[in-house]
Design a protein around this motif. Structure first.
Motif, short mmCIF file in Angstrom:
data_model
loop_
_atom_site.label_atom_id
_atom_site.label_comp_id
_atom_site.label_asym_id
_atom_site.label_seq_id
_atom_site.Cartn_x
_atom_site.Cartn_y
_atom_site.Cartn_z
N SER A 334 0.88 -1.08 0.09
CA SER A 334 0.22 0.03 -0.21
C SER A 334 0.72 1.18 -0.06
CB SER A 334 -0.94 -0.15 1.08
OG SER A 334 -0.27 0.35 2.32
N HIS A 335 2.08 1.13 0.76
CA HIS A 335 2.70 2.37 0.59
C HIS A 335 3.37 2.82 -0.88
CE1 HIS A 335 5.99 5.04 2.44
NE2 HIS A 335 6.68 4.71 1.46
N GLU A 336 3.94 1.68 -1.37
CA GLU A 336 4.72 1.81 -2.68
C GLU A 336 3.68 2.07 -3.82
OE1 GLU A 336 7.51 2.42 -2.40
OE2 GLU A 336 8.09 1.12 -0.70
N ASP A 357 7.12 13.50 -0.39
CA ASP A 357 6.56 12.52 -1.04
C ASP A 357 6.52 11.38 0.06
OD1 ASP A 357 9.57 12.17 -1.11
OD2 ASP A 357 9.14 10.29 -2.28
N GLU A 358 7.42 11.02 0.76
CA GLU A 358 7.27 10.11 2.04
C GLU A 358 6.24 10.54 2.81
OE1 GLU A 358 8.40 7.37 1.61
OE2 GLU A 358 10.03 7.65 0.25
N GLY A 359 6.22 11.67 3.39
CA GLY A 359 5.02 11.69 4.61
C GLY A 359 3.72 11.66 4.13
N ALA A 435 11.08 12.66 7.75
CA ALA A 435 10.26 12.24 6.68
C ALA A 435 9.30 11.61 6.43
CB ALA A 435 11.26 11.92 5.51
N TYR A 436 9.29 10.49 7.15
CA TYR A 436 8.13 9.44 7.34
C TYR A 436 7.30 9.57 8.45
CZ TYR A 436 10.60 6.51 4.12
OH TYR A 436 11.50 6.02 2.78
N GLU A 437 7.88 9.84 9.83
CA GLU A 437 6.77 9.81 10.80
C GLU A 437 6.13 11.26 11.26
OE1 GLU A 437 6.21 6.74 11.60
OE2 GLU A 437 7.87 5.99 10.93
ZN LIG Z 1 8.25 5.70 0.43
#
Ligand SMILES: [Zn+2]
Length: 504
Positions: A334-336, A357-359, A435-437
């Motif tokens: 689902s992420h990709e 893009d990552e968030g 970036a992610y969390e």
């Molecule tokens: Zn990613």
């Protein structure tokens, strides 16, 4: 990329030590000099583990000024430099530029410290165009990675990306480039049209961005309006497919004791993701997507490209794997798939503003797909012998996350800035957390502050406005404020976004 993590919409981290320096992101207008077309011939020698590439790019100067140099990026150079330092087995893989020419004329070039950058001595006046041909020979490293090969099931899997030369984007009088960053990305963002002839032994099945057909060892790939092309090839791939919203989803997977479940769950998750993201954000631009199984190393769950996603199979290829791998598979897929919306369709500078893009993609994975009741998650729960996945519990999770976000807003909790480049996160915060969390917490809190309807209207608008273009954090904020410019929303923005880093 998908970073392996166990966190679920964690409430924001409380660190706010900042130091300032000048490092603004370039405004993301369309490049004034860009390659509108790529013609590529790529030969994979599976005995030498080597690529022989001939790339001809049609370069157009749409600006008002002439340039003295054209910047070609042989991005493999940065990857291999990193690999040689960290993985002994990769040392015999090198990249060498054989020639660069234009209209039959050989051209000279210079490189700086970063050998990825080839400044080609070619003048291009305003309004002019030229065909630039680059010949390179590049070794494929033996590494579990997005660029590398592995021995699996008595055969081989080649992941081929970050290894095809391209023209850098030229914006605001500057070539835009960044050094290689192994835990993230440093790619260009402008879309182009790709025509690729890819040669591999006849026993290999080939997955690629765009649409492709294989005959007698030659794969012909057409990838229009894409930011790049990625290829995965293996003499052990099995293929299955499904459809969602008219998009064909091909799953290239490997035989194992669990491959039936792996394939079924990967396809179901992709289907559910396509349904939900299309409905919430907007229409996918392409007709097809390929999912490829391989090994990507212990910290990586997957990797995104336009029209192709790589999924890490660690564990699945063994006889027994922890049951939680099924849950990770739904997260990775689902992420990709989410990146098809943010990165593939709406491009951004992944190095300067990785949160963008990552968030947003992490929000699609954890805050959209995970918070909807789906067949794929129900099947996953069944495979894990879990009775916890019910409509009632999904509702409960939605409620708890909303309460957390409201508490964050009302108690005026601290957060940390997220719009910093990968090589320079705020002090005390690690790049991936930023970036992610935190990059996900920001839109997740905005969703609650604005209300779901307004938030998704804004996100849809952002998607449509920058569809096949590129956006910056400033562009994102402008659209959010167009839908809600209240004090409440601006308070949230001020907690996460450092104005010093915004483009003008
Ligand atoms: Zn990613």
């Amino acid at each position: 990329m998908k970073r392996r993590t166990t966190l679920l919409l964690s409430s924001a981290v409380t660190i706010a030590a900042l130091f300032s320096f000048n490092s603004k992101v370039q405004a993301a207008a369309d490049p004034t000099i860009k390659a509108t077309n790529y013609n590529m011939t790529v030969k994979l020698n599976t005995r030498k583990n080597q690529l022989t590439e001939k790339v001809t790019m049609h370069v157009v100067n749409n600006g008002n000024e002439p340039v003295k140099n054209l910047l070609v990026r042989n991005i493999a150079s940065g990857v291999l430099k990193y690999d040689h330092k960290h993985f002994k087995a990769t040392r015999n893989a090198t990249t060498s530029v054989k020639s660069i020419s234009s209209d039959g004329q050989k051209l000279s070039y210079t490189t700086g410290k970063d050998k990825s950058n080839l400044f080609v001595n070619k003048n291009l006046n305003a309004g002019e165009s030229t065909d630039l041909t680059v010949n390179v020979v590049t070794g494929v490293p033996k590494r579990q990675d997005r660029f590398g090969y592995q021995n699996i099931n008595g055969g081989k899997v080649y992941n081929l990306s970050f290894c095809f030369p391209y023209l850098s984007d030229y914006r605001n009088g500057k070539w835009n480039y960044h050094p290689y960053y192994d835990a993230g990305e440093n790619r260009n963002s402008a879309v182009s049209n790709f025509h690729v002839s890819f040669f591999a032994p006849k026993s290999y099945k080939v997955a690629a961005s765009g649409q492709s057909t294989t005959k007698n060892g030659k794969t012909t790939i057409t990838a229009n309006n894409m930011r790049e092309v990625a290829i995965a090839a293996s003499n052990k791939f099995k293929v299955d497919h499904a459809y969602a919203n008219g998009v064909r989803i091909n799953d290239y997977y490997l035989a194992s004791k669990n491959s039936k479940q792996y394939n079924k769950l990967a396809l179901m998750t992709a289907q559910d993701s396509f349904h939900i993201f299309t409905k919430k954000i907007g229409k996918y631009p392409y007709k097809e997507i390929d999912i490829t199984e391989g090994l990507l190393g212990k910290d990586t769950g997957g990797m995104e490209y336009p029209g192709l996603i790589m999924i890490d199979a660690s564990g699945f290829l063994q006889k027994k794997h922890p049951l939680d791998r099924y849950n990770e598979l739904t997260e990775d897929v689902s992420h990709e798939v989410g990146h098809q919306w943010f990165y593939g369709t709406v491009g951004s500078d992944e190095y300067m503003e990785p949160w963008l893009d990552e968030g947003l993609t992490n929000l699609l994975e954890n805050g959209v797909y995970d918070l909807a009741y789906t067949k794929s998650k129900a099947y996953c729960a069944k495979l894990m012998h879990s009775k916890f996945y019910t409509r009632k519990n999904v509702k409960r999770a939605n409620k708890i996350l909303k309460e957390n976000a409201n508490q964050f807003i009302n108690k005026n909790q601290k957060a940390s800035y997220i719009n910093y480049p990968v090589n320079n996160p705020p002090k005390g915060v690690d790049t991936e957390d930023m970036a992610y969390e935190l990059g996900m917490d920001f839109p997740a809190v905005l969703k609650v502050a604005m209300g779901e309807t307004k938030f998704f209207d804004a996100l849809h608008d952002y998607y449509q406005t920058y569809y096949l273009k590129q956006a910056t954090t400033q562009d994102f904020l402008n659209i959010i404020r167009k839908y809600d410019n209240s004090k409440k929303v601006n308070n949230v923005i001020n907690k996460f976004i450092d104005p010093k880093y915004l483009s003008e």
